[in-house]
Design an enzyme around this catalytic site. Structure first.
Site, PDB file in Angstrom:
ATOM      1  N   CYS A 106       0.679  -1.230  -0.226  1.00 40.36           N
ATOM      2  CA  CYS A 106       0.111   0.114  -0.045  1.00 40.36           C
ATOM      3  C   CYS A 106       1.112   1.352   0.033  1.00 40.36           C
ATOM      4  O   CYS A 106       1.513   1.674  -0.924  1.00 40.36           O
ATOM      5  CB  CYS A 106      -1.071  -0.224   1.213  1.00 40.36           C
ATOM      6  SG  CYS A 106      -2.411   0.902   0.948  1.00 40.36           S
ATOM      7  N   HIS A 140      -3.505  -5.416   2.433  1.00 43.00           N
ATOM      8  CA  HIS A 140      -3.136  -5.767   4.071  1.00 43.00           C
ATOM      9  C   HIS A 140      -3.710  -6.850   4.676  1.00 43.00           C
ATOM     10  O   HIS A 140      -4.355  -7.525   3.859  1.00 43.00           O
ATOM     11  CB  HIS A 140      -3.838  -4.317   4.841  1.00 43.00           C
ATOM     12  CG  HIS A 140      -3.269  -3.086   4.587  1.00 43.00           C
ATOM     13  ND1 HIS A 140      -2.098  -2.627   4.905  1.00 43.00           N
ATOM     14  CD2 HIS A 140      -3.833  -1.877   3.932  1.00 43.00           C
ATOM     15  CE1 HIS A 140      -1.849  -1.477   4.736  1.00 43.00           C
ATOM     16  NE2 HIS A 140      -2.919  -1.114   3.815  1.00 43.00           N
TER      17      HIS A 140
HETATM   18  N1  GLN Z   1      -2.112   6.905   2.514  1.00 41.18           N
HETATM   19  C1  GLN Z   1      -2.068   5.887   1.188  1.00 41.18           C
HETATM   20  C2  GLN Z   1      -3.342   5.894   0.623  1.00 41.18           C
HETATM   21  O1  GLN Z   1      -4.554   6.389   1.351  1.00 41.18           O
HETATM   22  C3  GLN Z   1      -1.729   4.570   1.478  1.00 41.18           C
HETATM   23  C4  GLN Z   1      -2.982   3.956   2.589  1.00 41.18           C
HETATM   24  C5  GLN Z   1      -2.241   2.717   3.178  1.00 41.18           C
HETATM   25  O2  GLN Z   1      -0.965   2.333   3.139  1.00 41.18           O
HETATM   26  N2  GLN Z   1      -3.109   1.638   3.668  1.00 41.18           N
HETATM   27  O3  GLN Z   1      -3.812   5.577  -0.462  1.00 41.18           O
END
Ligand code: GLN
Length: 249
Positions: free
Chosen positions: A96, A196
């Protein structure tokens, strides 16, 4: 020959959403169960990084705010080193926010333009509407296709360039951007995903694909004895059935 895999966990104190550290626990356990030693080194802001010391690099996810916190260290210190490691075929698992920062840039949903590493030709654009939920994507290893189940929560929509392969094809959910059915990327020995959960415990074939990639890069071969993955496979199947049931409702 005693084999050993050294894992570098980048920014563990800043990028570790939804227990992404569980991916390192999974990789280490799956190596130790095969008699392969494994060490893990945490490297965060202002800490020196010697990429030649490691075989696998892991970067977890984080909120936009956390991605901004590490930006100066990333661009001033780590950027050339991470690019060098990618080009030298070191194995990466990036999740992510950690995935996004390997790309060229990320424009957050509220218009902040973050310049990132540029190790992979991808770009991310934030959106007010977040992409959240369990999702399924299909990957391929040397034995064929397999379905990965994970959890996504991102505002960023990532677009990959034509010369880069996705990690998988979205079966249910959003993946990179909710439009082109791509999920993550595979570039050289980089595995990157929005998954995740953490990603690897319920997806043992993906975990072993990453380990085989690193062992092949370091030792030239990658014979891994099969493990009893009945529990992991059961967890994967239960989640996939739950998601498919929701789709039918
Ligand atoms: N901040 C990034 C987004 O909102 C990654 C989010 C995350 O790592 N879950 O796309």
């Amino acid at each position: 020959m005693n084999r050993q895999i050294k894992i570098c966990h980048l920014y563990p104190d800043i990028l570790n959403l939804y227990g992404d550290i569980g991916n390192i626990i999974t990789l280490k356990k799956r190596l130790l169960l095969r008699g392969i030693d494994c060490t893990v080194q945490n490297i965060s802001v202002k800490e020196s990084l010697y990429v030649e010391d490691y075989d696998i690099f892991f970067i977890g996810g984080g909120q936009d705010f956390e991605q901004e916190i590490l930006l100066e260290d990333l661009l001033v210190i780590k950027k050339p080193l991470i690019k060098k490691a990618v080009e030298e075929n070191k194995t990466f698992l990036a999740i992510c926010g950690g995935y996004q920062l390997l790309g060229n840039h990320y424009k957050t949903w509220d218009g902040v333009n973050l310049e990132f590493v540029g190790a992979i030709d991808i770009n991310t654009i934030g959106d007010k509407k977040r992409m959240i939920g369990d999702y399924i994507f299909r990957c391929e290893d040397e034995k064929g296709l397999f379905d990965v189940v994970a959890f996504e929560n991102h505002s960023g929509k990532t677009y990959i360039s034509d010369n880069i392969k996705p990690l998988g094809t979205v079966i249910y959910g959003n993946g990179n951007n909710g439009i082109d059915r791509t999920e993550g990327v595979r570039y050289k020995n980089v595995f990157a995903s929005y998954g995740h959960g953490p990603l690897l415990p319920k997806n043992p074939r993906l975990a072993d694909l990453i380990l085989k990639t690193s062992l092949k890069q370091k030792y030239g071969d990658w014979d891994l004895i099969e493990l009893d993955d009945s529990l992991e496979t059961k967890a994967n199947n239960i989640m996939i059935e739950k998601i498919k049931y929701r789709i039918k409702k």
